[in-house]
Design an enzyme around this catalytic site. Structure first.
Site, PDB file in Angstrom:
ATOM      1  N   GLU A 188       0.818  -1.220   0.000  1.00 55.96           N
ATOM      2  CA  GLU A 188       0.000   0.000   0.000  1.00 55.96           C
ATOM      3  C   GLU A 188       0.841   1.254   0.000  1.00 55.96           C
ATOM      4  O   GLU A 188       0.344   2.369  -0.115  1.00 55.96           O
ATOM      5  CB  GLU A 188      -0.906  -0.017   1.243  1.00 55.96           C
ATOM      6  CG  GLU A 188      -2.035  -1.019   1.076  1.00 55.96           C
ATOM      7  CD  GLU A 188      -2.683  -1.414   2.384  1.00 55.96           C
ATOM      8  OE1 GLU A 188      -2.433  -0.741   3.404  1.00 55.96           O
ATOM      9  OE2 GLU A 188      -3.421  -2.416   2.375  1.00 55.96           O
ATOM     10  N   ASP A 215      13.292  -3.749 -10.001  1.00 56.07           N
ATOM     11  CA  ASP A 215      14.507  -3.833  -9.189  1.00 56.07           C
ATOM     12  C   ASP A 215      14.343  -3.101  -7.854  1.00 56.07           C
ATOM     13  O   ASP A 215      14.901  -3.509  -6.838  1.00 56.07           O
ATOM     14  CB  ASP A 215      15.689  -3.243  -9.965  1.00 56.07           C
ATOM     15  CG  ASP A 215      16.039  -4.083 -11.179  1.00 56.07           C
ATOM     16  OD1 ASP A 215      15.757  -5.296 -11.163  1.00 56.07           O
ATOM     17  OD2 ASP A 215      16.581  -3.530 -12.145  1.00 56.07           O
ATOM     18  N   GLY A 257       8.508  -4.543 -13.486  1.00 54.97           N
ATOM     19  CA  GLY A 257       9.052  -3.214 -13.213  1.00 54.97           C
ATOM     20  C   GLY A 257       9.514  -2.535 -14.475  1.00 54.97           C
ATOM     21  O   GLY A 257       9.092  -2.892 -15.583  1.00 54.97           O
ATOM     22  N   SER A 258      10.440  -1.569 -14.316  1.00 52.94           N
ATOM     23  CA  SER A 258      10.886  -0.779 -15.465  1.00 52.94           C
ATOM     24  C   SER A 258      12.188  -1.310 -16.053  1.00 52.94           C
ATOM     25  O   SER A 258      12.395  -1.224 -17.259  1.00 52.94           O
ATOM     26  CB  SER A 258      11.097   0.677 -15.043  1.00 52.94           C
ATOM     27  OG  SER A 258       9.890   1.204 -14.559  1.00 52.94           O
ATOM     28  N   THR A 259      13.083  -1.838 -15.237  1.00 51.06           N
ATOM     29  CA  THR A 259      14.371  -2.322 -15.747  1.00 51.06           C
ATOM     30  C   THR A 259      14.462  -3.841 -15.613  1.00 51.06           C
ATOM     31  O   THR A 259      14.872  -4.536 -16.534  1.00 51.06           O
ATOM     32  CB  THR A 259      15.541  -1.654 -14.991  1.00 51.06           C
ATOM     33  OG1 THR A 259      15.319  -0.250 -14.942  1.00 51.06           O
ATOM     34  CG2 THR A 259      16.860  -1.936 -15.676  1.00 51.06           C
ATOM     35  N   ARG A 322       8.118   9.824 -12.975  1.00 49.74           N
ATOM     36  CA  ARG A 322       7.617   8.463 -12.714  1.00 49.74           C
ATOM     37  C   ARG A 322       6.333   8.168 -13.460  1.00 49.74           C
ATOM     38  O   ARG A 322       6.095   7.032 -13.887  1.00 49.74           O
ATOM     39  CB  ARG A 322       7.388   8.266 -11.213  1.00 49.74           C
ATOM     40  CG  ARG A 322       8.578   7.634 -10.558  1.00 49.74           C
ATOM     41  CD  ARG A 322       8.262   6.821  -9.336  1.00 49.74           C
ATOM     42  NE  ARG A 322       9.430   6.019  -9.000  1.00 49.74           N
ATOM     43  CZ  ARG A 322       9.609   4.778  -9.414  1.00 49.74           C
ATOM     44  NH1 ARG A 322       8.689   4.165 -10.122  1.00 49.74           N
ATOM     45  NH2 ARG A 322      10.712   4.126  -9.117  1.00 49.74           N
ATOM     46  N   ASP A 523      20.612   0.644  -7.116  1.00 54.76           N
ATOM     47  CA  ASP A 523      19.511  -0.223  -7.564  1.00 54.76           C
ATOM     48  C   ASP A 523      18.233   0.585  -7.767  1.00 54.76           C
ATOM     49  O   ASP A 523      17.123   0.124  -7.464  1.00 54.76           O
ATOM     50  CB  ASP A 523      19.229  -1.349  -6.552  1.00 54.76           C
ATOM     51  CG  ASP A 523      20.386  -2.314  -6.419  1.00 54.76           C
ATOM     52  OD1 ASP A 523      21.411  -2.109  -7.085  1.00 54.76           O
ATOM     53  OD2 ASP A 523      20.268  -3.271  -5.639  1.00 54.76           O
ATOM     54  N   GLU A 525      17.517   3.553  -6.289  1.00 47.56           N
ATOM     55  CA  GLU A 525      17.225   4.484  -5.188  1.00 47.56           C
ATOM     56  C   GLU A 525      18.363   5.486  -5.087  1.00 47.56           C
ATOM     57  O   GLU A 525      19.531   5.129  -5.308  1.00 47.56           O
ATOM     58  CB  GLU A 525      17.142   3.720  -3.850  1.00 47.56           C
ATOM     59  CG  GLU A 525      15.992   2.748  -3.759  1.00 47.56           C
ATOM     60  CD  GLU A 525      14.637   3.423  -3.723  1.00 47.56           C
ATOM     61  OE1 GLU A 525      14.502   4.431  -3.003  1.00 47.56           O
ATOM     62  OE2 GLU A 525      13.736   2.959  -4.443  1.00 47.56           O
TER      63      GLU A 525
HETATM   64  C1  LIG Z   1      21.934   7.335 -25.273  1.00 45.42           C
HETATM   65  C2  LIG Z   1      21.918   5.819 -25.308  1.00 45.42           C
HETATM   66  C3  LIG Z   1      21.898   5.285 -23.923  1.00 45.42           C
HETATM   67  C4  LIG Z   1      21.958   3.774 -23.886  1.00 45.42           C
HETATM   68  C5  LIG Z   1      22.394   3.356 -22.520  1.00 45.42           C
HETATM   69  C6  LIG Z   1      22.114   1.948 -22.261  1.00 45.42           C
HETATM   70  C7  LIG Z   1      22.765   1.525 -20.988  1.00 45.42           C
HETATM   71  C8  LIG Z   1      21.861   0.617 -20.244  1.00 45.42           C
HETATM   72  C9  LIG Z   1      22.527   0.070 -19.002  1.00 45.42           C
HETATM   73  C10 LIG Z   1      21.448  -0.365 -18.087  1.00 45.42           C
HETATM   74  C11 LIG Z   1      21.955  -0.765 -16.750  1.00 45.42           C
HETATM   75  C12 LIG Z   1      20.791  -1.014 -15.865  1.00 45.42           C
HETATM   76  C13 LIG Z   1      21.196  -1.279 -14.471  1.00 45.42           C
HETATM   77  C14 LIG Z   1      19.975  -1.440 -13.617  1.00 45.42           C
HETATM   78  C15 LIG Z   1      19.561  -0.528 -12.789  1.00 45.42           C
HETATM   79  C16 LIG Z   1      18.284  -0.679 -12.004  1.00 45.42           C
HETATM   80  O1  LIG Z   1      18.588  -1.173 -10.740  1.00 45.42           O
HETATM   81  C17 LIG Z   1      17.615   0.677 -11.883  1.00 45.42           C
HETATM   82  C18 LIG Z   1      16.262   0.552 -11.153  1.00 45.42           C
HETATM   83  O2  LIG Z   1      15.412  -0.287 -11.872  1.00 45.42           O
HETATM   84  P1  LIG Z   1      13.803  -0.305 -11.649  1.00 45.42           P
HETATM   85  O3  LIG Z   1      13.532  -0.397 -10.194  1.00 45.42           O
HETATM   86  O4  LIG Z   1      13.286  -1.533 -12.377  1.00 45.42           O
HETATM   87  O5  LIG Z   1      13.269   0.958 -12.192  1.00 45.42           O
HETATM   88  N1  LIG Z   1      17.384   1.214 -13.209  1.00 45.42           N
HETATM   89  C19 LIG Z   1      18.030   2.287 -13.656  1.00 45.42           C
HETATM   90  O6  LIG Z   1      18.742   2.933 -12.957  1.00 45.42           O
HETATM   91  C20 LIG Z   1      17.759   2.686 -15.106  1.00 45.42           C
HETATM   92  C21 LIG Z   1      19.003   3.074 -15.844  1.00 45.42           C
HETATM   93  C22 LIG Z   1      18.649   3.361 -17.281  1.00 45.42           C
HETATM   94  C23 LIG Z   1      19.692   4.169 -17.942  1.00 45.42           C
HETATM   95  C24 LIG Z   1      19.329   4.599 -19.334  1.00 45.42           C
HETATM   96  N1  LIG Z   2       2.172   0.402  -2.967  1.00 42.91           N
HETATM   97  C1  LIG Z   2       3.207   1.185  -3.305  1.00 42.91           C
HETATM   98  N2  LIG Z   2       3.015   2.510  -3.555  1.00 42.91           N
HETATM   99  C2  LIG Z   2       4.034   3.294  -3.947  1.00 42.91           C
HETATM  100  N3  LIG Z   2       5.315   2.861  -4.085  1.00 42.91           N
HETATM  101  C3  LIG Z   2       5.561   1.561  -3.837  1.00 42.91           C
HETATM  102  C4  LIG Z   2       4.524   0.659  -3.439  1.00 42.91           C
HETATM  103  N4  LIG Z   2       5.070  -0.564  -3.268  1.00 42.91           N
HETATM  104  C5  LIG Z   2       6.395  -0.439  -3.536  1.00 42.91           C
HETATM  105  N5  LIG Z   2       6.693   0.829  -3.877  1.00 42.91           N
HETATM  106  C6  LIG Z   2       7.997   1.397  -4.282  1.00 42.91           C
HETATM  107  O1  LIG Z   2       7.979   1.607  -5.695  1.00 42.91           O
HETATM  108  C7  LIG Z   2       9.331   1.718  -6.141  1.00 42.91           C
HETATM  109  C8  LIG Z   2       9.481   1.237  -7.558  1.00 42.91           C
HETATM  110  O2  LIG Z   2       9.074  -0.078  -7.623  1.00 42.91           O
HETATM  111  P1  LIG Z   2       9.483  -1.101  -8.754  1.00 42.91           P
HETATM  112  O3  LIG Z   2       8.585  -2.280  -8.573  1.00 42.91           O
HETATM  113  O4  LIG Z   2      10.914  -1.356  -8.695  1.00 42.91           O
HETATM  114  O5  LIG Z   2       9.070  -0.366 -10.088  1.00 42.91           O
HETATM  115  P2  LIG Z   2       9.962   0.356 -11.219  1.00 42.91           P
HETATM  116  O6  LIG Z   2      10.791  -0.717 -11.828  1.00 42.91           O
HETATM  117  O7  LIG Z   2       8.946   0.891 -12.167  1.00 42.91           O
HETATM  118  O8  LIG Z   2      10.792   1.394 -10.570  1.00 42.91           O
HETATM  119  C9  LIG Z   2      10.159   0.924  -5.174  1.00 42.91           C
HETATM  120  O9  LIG Z   2      11.156   1.740  -4.656  1.00 42.91           O
HETATM  121  C10 LIG Z   2       9.188   0.510  -4.072  1.00 42.91           C
HETATM  122  O10 LIG Z   2       9.729   0.775  -2.798  1.00 42.91           O
END
Ligand SMILES: CCCCCCCCCCCCC/C=C/[C@@H](O)[C@H](COP(=O)(O)O)NC(=O)CCCCC
Ligand SMILES: Nc1ncnc2c1ncn2[C@@H]1O[C@H](COP(=O)(O)OP(=O)(O)O)[C@@H](O)[C@H]1O
Ligand SMILES: [Ca+2]
Length: 563
Positions: A188, A215, A257-259, A322, A523, A525
């Site tokens: 939540e 992540d 997630g996103s990455t 975001r 990671d 944050e």
């Molecule tokens: C201009 C061309 C740029 C191409 C760059 C490509 C390089 C990609 C390397 C990615 C490394 C990713 C390492 C992972 C990091 C994640 O822990 C972190 C959080 O992920 P999430 O919680 O799922 O959102 N992600 C990032 O910090 C995103 C980095 C992206 C950089 C373009």
């Molecule tokens: N219910 C929630 N509401 C808002 N944020 C949250 C909730 N649950 C987890 N989070 C936070 O959301 C952030 C991003 O989550 P994550 O699943 O890694 O998504 P993304 O890859 O899109 O960043 C994390 O730092 C986590 O602590």
């Protein structure tokens, strides 16, 4: 001299019958290692089928018992015209054998994806059918590494906000088929999962944890579990020289997630079904974790990217976007690239021993990796010479000063869909080291070439402005102390002019002058301090994964002579 391994006992059939499969007679055999079936009506061919399906040799199909998900007696629903309702009838009335059982098993598909496949075998009588179901279940019950009870945390807001749907539609049915019971918590707020794990969760009830999210969500769960384990063992996380206690429970990651790089780099794909199947079969992959301290205060743990400069600035900018979902990283990536900021500071690091390789090795960490399997003594986390504590190595600290566009450290490859080989392609998941990547100040064009190489097969370290080291510990000190950006201005003349221009530079990212500090992206944050001490803890956590499988693991039919 090493003793030769003891001879393997022959795998005697536990059960062997002629059963019907799609109206054809098959010889079906169960051993303690495989379930196999062979069409006895056709002459055997040499080999057949795709490399991804059940292993096939000479017309036979082999499914390892450890990859069977479940077995059940088969009944099929069909309409009963009299009452207009659905009722259970034997599987296929056209089939001469009216009793059947269905075996669900793992099937490999391209790009390291696993799918749940099924085979339905028909028997002449129900007793034989039940005998088969029971025999297979008995074999499955011997696989004690499989989890029976899981605690699932879902972040409903991660990635494209699809966590809950992904879990309900793709994962829960697989767990239920494999008779895994679950307690599910939909978070939540941020840190809900971490706090629940740290203080409330009755962990004795579970065989593992499941994280549905990215992540950042994984990082929350990892923090909750590591902190809980240390607290229960009386270990003080604030002491950077403490030996941390490895966590007992495995964590499964359902990518949403996103990455999703922790999932991608440990499984080989970011596919929820594949991850669910790795959990069901009870895979176990140990993983290194970095602890990060500022003076004697614990800040955070990291498993994937710890990045200062470029990746820190991308994250800081992306947090304001975001609402865009995963695309925020692309927009902020381009913006940060254009700003071309560099940062001054000093890195000191303790290099790893040569026996664990280098960041530029051609050999990459794969399932069953020999480097990660080295005895722990050979990968011992060496203590800091400078701290005066017991020293188990001659390894001496090295110091590098300079102006950097990026300082990155990764305990693992960080492979992800954006960068399929990852930020540190040869980093190992469980060798007790991290790869430290220093990108010195260079032209925008050169930096672009370096970044683009993350997305193709070229070597991103093959530039004169990039240095890479495999390390056990490192420290970073920015040239200007945290919160001391005024110093920079004084050095630049300290005049009102300097202050004025510095302000302009901050507001106009295209300017290439140096700012005092970036932030650390840990990671996903942002860390509150620029000056940090980092130490790798070998195999502190375990995932429901096995590392990325080499293609050859499933290309070669199993050695039939051994069956
Ligand atoms: C201009 C061309 C740029 C191409 C760059 C490509 C390089 C990609 C390397 C990615 C490394 C990713 C390492 C992972 C990091 C994640 O822990 C972190 C959080 O992920 P999430 O919680 O799922 O959102 N992600 C990032 O910090 C995103 C980095 C992206 C950089 C373009
Ligand atoms: N219910 C929630 N509401 C808002 N944020 C949250 C909730 N649950 C987890 N989070 C936070 O959301 C952030 C991003 O989550 P994550 O699943 O890694 O998504 P993304 O890859 O899109 O960043 C994390 O730092 C986590 O602590
Ligand atoms: Ca490592």
């Amino acid at each position: 001299m090493d003793k030769p391994p003891p001879p393997k006992p022959p795998l005697l059939p536990l059960l062997c019958s002629q059963l019907s499969l799609q109206h054809r007679v098959n010889e079906v055999t169960l051993t303690s290692a495989f379930l196999s079936w062979r069409d006895v009506e056709t002459r055997p061919k040499r080999t057949s089928g795709s490399i991804y399906g059940p292993l096939k040799a000479a017309g036979s199909h082999y499914v390892p018992v450890c990859e069977i998900i479940s077995v059940q007696e088969t009944e099929e629903d069909c309409p009963n015209t009299d009452v207009g309702k659905w009722q259970k009838v034997p599987h296929n009335p056209a089939e001469s054998n009216q009793h059947a059982f269905t075996v669900s098993y793992v099937e490999r598909t391209p790009k390291h994806r696993w799918r749940c496949s099924e085979v339905t075998l028909h028997c002449t009588d129900r007793t034989l059918c039940l005998q088969w179901v029971q025999a297979i279940r008995e074999q499955l019950s011997l696989l004690t590494i499989r989890p029976k009870r899981l605690l699932v945390y879902i972040n409903p807001y991660g990635g494209k906000h699809r966590g809950k749907r992904i879990y309900e539609q793709k994962v829960a049915p697989i767990f239920s088929r494999a008779s895994i019971s679950t307690d599910v918590i939909v978070t939540e707020r941020a840190n809900h999962a971490r706090d629940h794990l740290k203080t409330e969760a009755d962990l004795k009830k579970y065989d593992g944890l499941v994280c549905v999210g990215g992540d950042g969500m994984f990082s929350e769960i990892m923090h909750g579990l590591i902190s809980r384990t240390q607290r229960d063992s009386g270990v003080d996380q604030d002491r950077s020289d403490e030996t941390l206690i490895p966590c007992g429970l495995r964590i499964g990651i359902i990518p949403a997630g996103s990455t999703d790089c922790v999932c991608y780099a440990t499984v080989g794909s970011n596919d929820p079904v594949t991850s669910a199947l790795h959990i069901v079969v009870g895979d176990s992959q140990p993983m290194d974790v970095c602890s990060i301290h500022h003076n004697n205060t614990f800040l955070r743990y990291s498993v994937s990217l710890l990045g200062y400069g470029f990746y820190g600035d991308v994250l800081t900018d992306s947090e304001r976007k975001r609402w865009m979902g995963p695309a925020r990283y692309d927009i902020s990536g381009v913006k940060t690239f254009l700003s071309h900021r560099y940062y001054e500071g000093t890195i000191s690091f303790l290099p790893a021993d040569e026996n664990v390789g280098t960041p530029r090795d051609k050999l990459q960490c794969r399932a069953g990796c020999n480097i990660c399997r080295l005895p722990t003594a050979d990968k011992q986390v060496y203590k800091d010479k400078e701290s005066g504590s017991d020293t188990e190595t001659d390894g001496a600290w090295q110091v590098i000063r300079g102006k950097f566009l990026a300082i990155n450290a990764a305990c693992m490859s960080c492979a992800c869909p954006r960068s399929p080989k990852g930020l540190a392609p040869s980093a190992h998941l469980a060798d007790g080291t991290a790869d430290l990547i220093l990108v010195r100040k260079c032209t925008r064009f050169d930096f672009l070439r370096h970044l683009l190489r993350h997305t193709n097969k070229d070597d991103q370290f093959d530039h004169p402005f990039v240095e890479v080291y495999r390390v056990r510990q490192f420290r970073f000190t920015p040239r200007y102390e945290d919160g001391d950006s005024e110093l920079e201005l004084r050095e630049a003349g300290g005049s009102g002019h300097a202050r004025f221009f510095s302000q302009i530079c901050r507001e106009h990212p295209a300017c290439t002058c140096s700012l005092a500090h970036s932030s650390w992206n840990c990671d996903g944050e942002i860390l509150p301090h620029a000056a940090i001490q980092v130490r790798v803890h070998c195999q502190l956590i375990k995932l429901f994964a096995r590392g990325i499988e080499e293609q050859s693991v499933f290309e070669e039919p199993y050695a039939l002579g051994a069956m």
